[in-house]
Design an enzyme around this catalytic site. Sequence first.
Site, PDB file in Angstrom:
ATOM      1  N   SER A   1       0.839  -1.200   0.000  1.00 12.99           N
ATOM      2  CA  SER A   1       0.000   0.000   0.000  1.00 12.99           C
ATOM      3  C   SER A   1       0.873   1.248   0.000  1.00 12.99           C
ATOM      4  O   SER A   1       1.986   1.253   0.546  1.00 12.99           O
ATOM      5  CB  SER A   1      -0.861  -0.026   1.261  1.00 12.99           C
ATOM      6  OG  SER A   1      -1.411   1.233   1.513  1.00 12.99           O
TER       7      SER A   1
ATOM      8  N   TYR B   1      -1.741  -1.671  11.107  1.00 12.82           N
ATOM      9  CA  TYR B   1      -1.995  -2.140   9.737  1.00 12.82           C
ATOM     10  C   TYR B   1      -0.854  -1.708   8.807  1.00 12.82           C
ATOM     11  O   TYR B   1      -0.279  -2.518   8.075  1.00 12.82           O
ATOM     12  CB  TYR B   1      -3.337  -1.597   9.226  1.00 12.82           C
ATOM     13  CG  TYR B   1      -3.436  -1.570   7.728  1.00 12.82           C
ATOM     14  CD1 TYR B   1      -3.669  -2.738   7.021  1.00 12.82           C
ATOM     15  CD2 TYR B   1      -3.251  -0.382   7.010  1.00 12.82           C
ATOM     16  CE1 TYR B   1      -3.722  -2.728   5.636  1.00 12.82           C
ATOM     17  CE2 TYR B   1      -3.294  -0.360   5.635  1.00 12.82           C
ATOM     18  CZ  TYR B   1      -3.534  -1.536   4.947  1.00 12.82           C
ATOM     19  OH  TYR B   1      -3.568  -1.517   3.577  1.00 12.82           O
TER      20      TYR B   1
ATOM     21  N   LYS C   1       2.270  -3.913   6.651  1.00 12.01           N
ATOM     22  CA  LYS C   1       2.652  -3.838   5.231  1.00 12.01           C
ATOM     23  C   LYS C   1       4.167  -3.628   5.117  1.00 12.01           C
ATOM     24  O   LYS C   1       4.827  -4.251   4.285  1.00 12.01           O
ATOM     25  CB  LYS C   1       1.908  -2.705   4.521  1.00 12.01           C
ATOM     26  CG  LYS C   1       0.423  -2.969   4.331  1.00 12.01           C
ATOM     27  CD  LYS C   1       0.160  -4.131   3.393  1.00 12.01           C
ATOM     28  CE  LYS C   1      -1.315  -4.498   3.294  1.00 12.01           C
ATOM     29  NZ  LYS C   1      -1.552  -5.832   2.724  1.00 12.01           N
TER      30      LYS C   1
HETATM   31  C1  UD1 Z   1      -7.162   4.448   4.071  1.00 12.78           C
HETATM   32  C2  UD1 Z   1      -6.125   4.133   5.097  1.00 12.78           C
HETATM   33  C3  UD1 Z   1      -4.925   3.523   4.406  1.00 12.78           C
HETATM   34  C4  UD1 Z   1      -5.347   2.272   3.683  1.00 12.78           C
HETATM   35  C5  UD1 Z   1      -6.471   2.596   2.725  1.00 12.78           C
HETATM   36  C6  UD1 Z   1      -7.032   1.308   2.170  1.00 12.78           C
HETATM   37  C7  UD1 Z   1      -6.482   5.758   6.904  1.00 12.78           C
HETATM   38  C8  UD1 Z   1      -5.943   6.941   7.579  1.00 12.78           C
HETATM   39  N1  UD1 Z   1      -5.779   5.338   5.835  1.00 12.78           N
HETATM   40  O1  UD1 Z   1      -6.595   5.365   3.148  1.00 12.78           O
HETATM   41  O2  UD1 Z   1      -3.920   3.206   5.340  1.00 12.78           O
HETATM   42  O3  UD1 Z   1      -4.274   1.735   2.966  1.00 12.78           O
HETATM   43  O4  UD1 Z   1      -7.538   3.272   3.390  1.00 12.78           O
HETATM   44  O5  UD1 Z   1      -8.033   1.575   1.251  1.00 12.78           O
HETATM   45  O6  UD1 Z   1      -7.487   5.208   7.295  1.00 12.78           O
HETATM   46  N2  UD1 Z   1     -13.080  10.649   3.613  1.00 12.78           N
HETATM   47  C9  UD1 Z   1     -14.103  11.505   3.960  1.00 12.78           C
HETATM   48  N3  UD1 Z   1     -15.253  10.982   4.497  1.00 12.78           N
HETATM   49  C10 UD1 Z   1     -15.417   9.638   4.695  1.00 12.78           C
HETATM   50  C11 UD1 Z   1     -14.362   8.769   4.324  1.00 12.78           C
HETATM   51  C12 UD1 Z   1     -13.210   9.309   3.798  1.00 12.78           C
HETATM   52  O7  UD1 Z   1     -13.996  12.714   3.813  1.00 12.78           O
HETATM   53  O8  UD1 Z   1     -16.460   9.229   5.204  1.00 12.78           O
HETATM   54  C13 UD1 Z   1     -11.857  11.217   3.033  1.00 12.78           C
HETATM   55  C14 UD1 Z   1     -10.618  10.956   3.866  1.00 12.78           C
HETATM   56  O9  UD1 Z   1     -10.430  11.986   4.794  1.00 12.78           O
HETATM   57  C15 UD1 Z   1      -9.539  10.911   2.791  1.00 12.78           C
HETATM   58  C16 UD1 Z   1     -10.250  10.377   1.553  1.00 12.78           C
HETATM   59  O10 UD1 Z   1     -11.637  10.556   1.807  1.00 12.78           O
HETATM   60  O11 UD1 Z   1      -9.101  12.201   2.503  1.00 12.78           O
HETATM   61  C17 UD1 Z   1      -9.971   8.921   1.302  1.00 12.78           C
HETATM   62  O12 UD1 Z   1     -10.226   8.195   2.494  1.00 12.78           O
HETATM   63  P1  UD1 Z   1     -10.170   6.611   2.540  1.00 12.78           P
HETATM   64  O13 UD1 Z   1     -11.017   6.035   1.471  1.00 12.78           O
HETATM   65  O14 UD1 Z   1     -10.442   6.192   3.954  1.00 12.78           O
HETATM   66  O15 UD1 Z   1      -8.667   6.258   2.136  1.00 12.78           O
HETATM   67  P2  UD1 Z   1      -7.275   6.718   2.798  1.00 12.78           P
HETATM   68  O16 UD1 Z   1      -7.466   7.541   3.980  1.00 12.78           O
HETATM   69  O17 UD1 Z   1      -6.456   7.313   1.709  1.00 12.78           O
END
Ligand code: UD1
Length: 344
Positions: free
Chosen positions: A127, A154, A158
Amino acid sequence: MNKRILVTGGTGYIGSHTVVELMQQGYEVVIVDNLSNSNITVLDGIQAIVGRRPEFVNADCCDYVAMDNVFRSYPDIKGVIHFAAAKAVGESVEKPLHYYRNNMHSLTTVLELMQEHEVHHIVFSSSCTVYGQPDPEHLPVDETAPRKKALSPYGNTKQINEDIIMDQAHACASLRATILRYFNPIGAHPSALIGELPNGVPNNLLPFVTQTAAGLRDELRVFGDDYNTPDGSCIRDYIYVVDLAKAHVCAIERMLSGKTQEQVEIFNLGTGRGLSVLEIVRTFEEVTGQKLKYRIVGRREGDIEQVWADPTRANTVLGWRADTPIRDVLLSAWNWEKHLRNIK
Ligand code: UD1
């Protein structure tokens, strides 16, 4: 002789899409999955798409005896794609020992049995989390960017798993490994017969977006609009899961045809384009015609401000590119949600 690939975690989200691509390229597949975070009906979806059913063994990759049986039962296994792992960041903070035991032990078991059964090729699901928040000079991130201290158990699994593969390759000259560092996989197969099946309330952005549009969630919370980005929301490199799946086929082909130049090769798998949370929301609304109820709330703890890939190495060396337009990708996610909820 069959070209058979063992896919651990093959009923999971990325695993199932990869099984489809492998089978469509003429590979035979045996899936090992303990169904801890996936559903057996995924096999029906794969069969409906491909016209053949993959072999399936319900087993835990940490179970040496069960896995030994798999290698014995399928002596034509030529390579392994190892997806099986626990992957929820928040849960890993609450249950670190589960993550360390499960994610370490499954990989070491697979590597031990590969050595014993003289299977020499492995693709490992890593990842972009291994890079943490890259320094500005490393954006977009290529494979030479330093790994940063992991922010969760997690993420640490990795990093440690990558190191385990490096050490094993050093000790075992015949081993070839490809480490694929995924950015943010999203979307579903264009048939809408397989896709992501989140457990409970989704943590990831896209399943939350589609569930909100389908009326399962009241509103999407956008975590922060005060980041140092053009619209203030976080930036990620969202990659279509089908494009991502195809990269695994390229990686296996490259190893099986003896083209690898190093024992362990590492590739970043992303599009090379960063999109903000608000851009995703707006584009989703545009392509689906669904109004999305959302609210800006505070930052989510541990979130990275911005990260996107420099996929040049994968583009040139693997001959692979993630080029599905984001509009098609978001539509595929919505079509899958509609399929799940029986929405016309
Ligand atoms: C997350 C994990 C990462 C993992 C990946 C797997 C965290 C901090 N990181 O990545 O380690 O490898 O998932 O898929 O959890 N967002 C919102 N509202 C929501 C959900 C997400 O605004 O309800 C935003 C988040 O703040 C972020 C973006 O959407 O900026 C993507 O979020 P997400 O899909 O959870 O992925 P990562 O945070 O990049």
